[in-house]
Design an enzyme around this catalytic site. Structure first.
Site, PDB file in Angstrom:
ATOM      1  CG  ASP A   1      -2.469 -14.129   5.162  1.00 30.99           C
ATOM      2  OD1 ASP A   1      -3.247 -14.700   4.366  1.00 30.99           O
ATOM      3  OD2 ASP A   1      -2.113 -12.946   5.026  1.00 30.99           O
TER       4      ASP A   1
ATOM      5  NE  ARG B   1      -3.833  -2.297   2.289  1.00 31.61           N
ATOM      6  CZ  ARG B   1      -3.820  -3.614   2.018  1.00 31.61           C
ATOM      7  NH1 ARG B   1      -2.687  -4.248   1.772  1.00 31.61           N
ATOM      8  NH2 ARG B   1      -4.959  -4.301   1.974  1.00 31.61           N
TER       9      ARG B   1
ATOM     10  NE  ARG C   1      -1.565 -20.025   1.900  1.00 30.99           N
ATOM     11  CZ  ARG C   1      -1.312 -18.721   2.020  1.00 30.99           C
ATOM     12  NH1 ARG C   1      -2.052 -17.962   2.803  1.00 30.99           N
ATOM     13  NH2 ARG C   1      -0.293 -18.180   1.363  1.00 30.99           N
TER      14      ARG C   1
ATOM     15  NE  ARG D   1       0.725 -15.510   4.363  1.00 25.14           N
ATOM     16  CZ  ARG D   1       1.498 -14.472   4.686  1.00 25.14           C
ATOM     17  NH1 ARG D   1       2.454 -14.600   5.569  1.00 25.14           N
ATOM     18  NH2 ARG D   1       1.309 -13.295   4.124  1.00 25.14           N
TER      19      ARG D   1
ATOM     20  NE  ARG E   1      -4.710 -16.185  -4.733  1.00 24.46           N
ATOM     21  CZ  ARG E   1      -4.174 -15.439  -3.778  1.00 24.46           C
ATOM     22  NH1 ARG E   1      -2.919 -15.051  -3.875  1.00 24.46           N
ATOM     23  NH2 ARG E   1      -4.882 -15.073  -2.738  1.00 24.46           N
TER      24      ARG E   1
HETATM   25  C1  S3P Z   1      -4.090  -9.041   2.120  1.00 26.69           C
HETATM   26  C2  S3P Z   1      -5.339  -9.503   2.427  1.00 26.69           C
HETATM   27  C3  S3P Z   1      -5.654 -10.917   2.689  1.00 26.69           C
HETATM   28  C4  S3P Z   1      -4.410 -11.749   2.963  1.00 26.69           C
HETATM   29  C5  S3P Z   1      -3.301 -11.413   2.023  1.00 26.69           C
HETATM   30  C6  S3P Z   1      -2.926  -9.944   2.074  1.00 26.69           C
HETATM   31  C7  S3P Z   1      -3.912  -7.593   1.870  1.00 26.69           C
HETATM   32  O1  S3P Z   1      -6.316 -11.444   1.550  1.00 26.69           O
HETATM   33  O2  S3P Z   1      -4.714 -13.112   2.888  1.00 26.69           O
HETATM   34  O3  S3P Z   1      -2.130 -12.180   2.352  1.00 26.69           O
HETATM   35  O4  S3P Z   1      -2.759  -7.121   1.872  1.00 26.69           O
HETATM   36  O5  S3P Z   1      -4.916  -6.918   1.660  1.00 26.69           O
HETATM   37  P1  S3P Z   1      -7.917 -11.266   1.367  1.00 26.69           P
HETATM   38  O6  S3P Z   1      -8.211  -9.875   1.608  1.00 26.69           O
HETATM   39  O7  S3P Z   1      -8.203 -11.683  -0.045  1.00 26.69           O
HETATM   40  O8  S3P Z   1      -8.518 -12.215   2.362  1.00 26.69           O
END
Ligand code: S3P
Length: 442
Positions: free
Chosen positions: A324, A36, A355, A397, A132
């Site tokens: 996660d 971000r 997972r 992971r 995905r």
């Molecule tokens: C993330 C949000 C999560 C997480 C990913 C990182 C993020 O995914 O599993 O490792 O940085 O916004 P989801 O928002 O799809 O659950």
């Protein structure tokens, strides 16, 4: 598009039984905040500085994309960056497809930004990322007016210029990536964008946008962004990633006699499910030196000591707040007394890998009994793990979780398909070695 290269990792790890861990360490910067900081830094009106940035496969993919969009990013060293923001309208048409490699966060967040640009773009990535689900973002983006073509619901995504309008969107699953995608698109839309989330997905985007001067109103599960404001640049130290710390926390909880201190870890409450879950299982985790850092992210030091864990039931908001961490928690459950049940966690099946299936399969190779459920799993413990050859499936992971399993197994464990652990935790092996674990690259 021809500029995308697909790489499958061939690296392997060797792990020997080493239960007790000792020492103090830091973990690399938070992956979510690092993504971000690049994207929002690029859209800011001026120069942003960041320390503690995560130099890993996933975040380097976002850095590459931002460079292709005409953003200058200076790296004083691996973790200290200056981003020369060009304002909301300053991005340039990329010369080729934006390669998100394995990073779902890069693809989903950048889709929101790209949907609001005056030039076309293509977002693509590895074979793993192409598998995905992307309908969760393309569908609401289309409702906002975006012109976006997917391939059978996945990448590559072809985005053409469009006029965006703010909408109110009720997300079917709690996802920070979807929420952030829509809020970022909302920066370029006419009118307010409101996202209603079913559970508390991580809120780093909201915190960062707010700290940069964009009105983001949070009213329970409803988040509303009002566009039309320039983003102010920021100067921040990114906290250590709690999701990386989680592997060391689980290892310390399981190792008789362990005492591990982790410094400067992000403890944003939308991320602390792992602390709540481990404590409910009986873990000894002390939080110290709590402080509020830049961009509204709280940090703290943590001390984790060995304790015999017990099985618990996990569902509800804890799932998204620890999404996660479940591969590592599956390892913890094999060593806990009694039954651990996880439900309402079907999202685990659409991460870098499925997972639930992958961890169940690899733990079974190590002699564990795991009952898979469509939306979770049941594990009765404690169980003896046996060292053998297991596959990390190129999912960072999974690899790190299998390393922790290997530390608690009888005999040596070899993990193939392990190179991807650099996607989120470069230096994982060296960090564990520093705490006394017997693990090495082959
Ligand atoms: C993330 C949000 C999560 C997480 C990913 C990182 C993020 O995914 O599993 O490792 O940085 O916004 P989801 O928002 O799809 O659950």
């Amino acid at each position: 598009m021809s500029n995308i290269k697909y790489q499958i990792s061939t690296r392997s790890l060797h792990v020997h039984t080493s239960r007790a861990l000792h020492g103090a360490t830091q973990v690399p910067g938070d992956k979510s905040i690092s993504h971000r900081s690049l994207i929002l830094g690029a859209l800011a009106e001026g120069t942003s500085q960041m320390r503690g940035w995560l130099p890993a496969g996933d975040t380097l993919a976002t850095l590459g994309c931002m460079s292709m969009l005409g953003i200058d990013i200076e790296r004083r060293d691996a973790t200290t960056l200056t981003v020369y923001g060009r304002g909301l309208r300053g991005l340039e048409a990329p010369p080729a497809a934006l390669d998100c490699v394995n990073a779902g966060t890069a693809m989903r967040l950048l889709s929101g930004v790209m949907a609001g640009q005056s030039f076309p773009s293509v977002l693509d990535g590895s074979v793993q990322l192409r598998r995905r689900p992307m309908r969760r973002i393309t569908e609401p983006l289309r409702r906002m007016g975006a012109h976006i073509e997917d391939h059978g619901g996945g990448a590559p995504l072809h985005i053409s210029p469009a006029r965006l309008y703010g909408v109110t969107y009720q997300m079917p699953v709690a996802s920070a990536q979807v929420k952030s995608c829509l809020l970022l698109a909302g920066l370029f839309a006419e009118g307010q964008t409101t996202v209603i989330e079913p559970g508390p997905a991580r809120d780093h985007t909201e915190r960062m946008l707010y700290s940069m001067g964009t009105p983001v109103q949070v009213d329970g599960k409803q988040i509303t962004l009002s566009p039309g404001h320039t983003l102010q640049p920021f100067n921040m130290t990114i906290p250590g990633d709690l999701s990386s710390a989680a592997f060391l926390m689980v290892a310390a909880c399981l190792g008789d006699g362990s005492r591990v201190e982790l410094r400067h870890i992000g403890i944003n409450p939308t991320r602390t499910g792992i602390i709540d879950i481990l404590r409910a299982m009986g873990a000894q985790i002390d939080i110290e030196k709590q402080a509020q850092e830049e961009a509204g992210e709280p940090v703290a030091d943590m001390i984790i000591r060995w304790a015999q864990l017990k099985g618990i039931d996990i569902s509800g908001d804890l799932i998204v707040r620890a999404i996660d961490e479940f591969p590592a928690l599956m390892v913890a459950a094999t060593q806990a007394d009694g039954r651990t049940t996880v439900s309402q966690a079907a999202e685990l099946r659409v991460k870098e890998t499925d997972r639930i299936a992958v961890m169940a399969g690899e733990l079974r190779k190590m002699g564990a009994e795991v009952e898979e459920r469509p939306d979770g799993f049941i594990i009765d413990g404690p169980q003896k793990l046996r060292g053998t050859t297991v596959d990390g499936y190129d999912d960072h992971r999974i690899v790190m979780s299998l390393v922790i399993a290997g530390l608690h197994a009888e005999g040596a464990t070899t993990i193939t398909g392990a190179g991807s652990l650099n996607d989120s935790f470069p230096g994982f092996v060296e960090t564990l070695q520093g705490l006394g674990a017997n693990v090495e690259w082959m």
